[in-house]
Design a protein around this motif. Sequence first.
Motif, PDB file in Angstrom:
ATOM      1  N   GLU A  70       0.823  -1.203   0.000  1.00 32.75           N
ATOM      2  CA  GLU A  70       0.000   0.000   0.000  1.00 32.75           C
ATOM      3  C   GLU A  70       0.860   1.258   0.000  1.00 32.75           C
ATOM      4  O   GLU A  70       0.576   2.228  -0.710  1.00 32.75           O
ATOM      5  N   GLU A  71       1.954   1.243   0.785  1.00 37.69           N
ATOM      6  CA  GLU A  71       2.837   2.400   0.838  1.00 37.69           C
ATOM      7  C   GLU A  71       3.591   2.572  -0.479  1.00 37.69           C
ATOM      8  O   GLU A  71       3.795   3.700  -0.945  1.00 37.69           O
ATOM      9  N   ARG A  73       2.456   1.733  -3.382  1.00 37.05           N
ATOM     10  CA  ARG A  73       1.459   2.258  -4.305  1.00 37.05           C
ATOM     11  C   ARG A  73       1.253   3.765  -4.085  1.00 37.05           C
ATOM     12  O   ARG A  73       1.178   4.538  -5.043  1.00 37.05           O
ATOM     13  N   ARG A  74       1.200   4.169  -2.828  1.00 37.34           N
ATOM     14  CA  ARG A  74       1.011   5.590  -2.527  1.00 37.34           C
ATOM     15  C   ARG A  74       2.189   6.413  -3.037  1.00 37.34           C
ATOM     16  O   ARG A  74       2.005   7.473  -3.655  1.00 37.34           O
TER      17      ARG A  74
END
Length: 428
Positions: A70-71, A73-74
């Motif tokens: 997720e990080e 992707r961010r």
Amino acid sequence: MVNPPSDVARPTAADPPRTARMLAQVREATLAGRRAPMAPRPVIGQSWERMLRDGVDPDRDVRAGLLSAEEVRRRREESPLRHVLPVLREGLLSVADVARHIMVVADADSRVLWREGSPAVLRRADGLGFEIGADWSEAVVGTNGVGTPAVVRRPVQVFAAEHFVRSHAAWTCAGAPVTDPRDGRLIGVVDISGPLESMHPATLAWVESVARLAEARLRELHLGSLEQLRSVAAPVLARLDGRALVVDRDGWSAAVTGMPYVRRITLPKSLSLGRRWLPGLGMCAVEPLAGGWLLRASAETPDGTGRLVLDLSHPERRLLTVSDAGGTWTREPSERHAELLYLLVAQRAGRSAAGLAEDVFGDPSRTVTVRAEMSRVRRYLGALLLHRPYRLREDAEAEVLLPDDPRDLLPRSTAPGIAVRRTAHGTR
């Protein structure tokens, strides 16, 4: 001790095993404090000095925790490098795969965000922890083709045992920093890595040229977005009286009316609709536009007096806070701007462009670069910064918060004017 060759790429390409052994002897002797057959190249020797001072263990393959999916992707979504991946792929990947290399793209924190190329080399990279989300900064994995270019801000090739950590000695990499063409801020590093035996003498020049193509593409995209915003702004500004400007989300001006052209305005990270105090403009009415903001400034001219606090107490963070009658704002200056601001606070009588060039680069002839950087500083300091010579206003208060250990003063800076102040007497 023999001086290092200016380019070890050619002997390495001609006889990789022999050159690898020679580089290993240089590293082992240097780290042990013995006489080496030759000195390491300056960029490598300086990196090794940083590793020894920071306590990086050459015998320990230290790997920081990977970023979560997720990080990653961010960070990908927020990175300007996402816009130039096609340029990087077209310039590097086809040759990289044939040459048994991989292309790695990391952000300004040296976190690996993209990694593509030869499947066999990707598997070898996995064994080194050279994975998506990995921290490949110098402070974590030692001298390497991602972290070292991020520190020295220029292209660097690292061969075999020039890597500080011994487990990386069979690897070679060439990395080039990619900077934001608008303000010179580091946004990441592009790197080509692979086994030592597959290295080519032209690899570093190849990677650097592709990095420059990526920066040129970013410049084109920026100018195109401003032109689009300008077409939206023109009819809006035509109906207004007084001082007003339209800026993009990062504060770059698209159109101005009733005031001199301002190239960029420093915007707070969380700007919103309403009345806001902005550096260089004072109190403004802020209204959203498609792709940017309409800023309508009050009739009063902002006061240039105030107080400046440059917080350098944490070695990994820089913070500038400015207060005056209109309010208070804070920003994180680049390392280069932090160097310049520190030097100006330390020398309140002021410095010429040549003097600052000598302080920052050790070369008084680099005045063009200094003037360009000081022009960028003036965009957010406004009337607090004077020139001829460059200096802070006499009536402005200025303070620098220093680290407890003098060696932690801008620890990655190579500026002579900073290095000489990394002593207890020089920084206090």
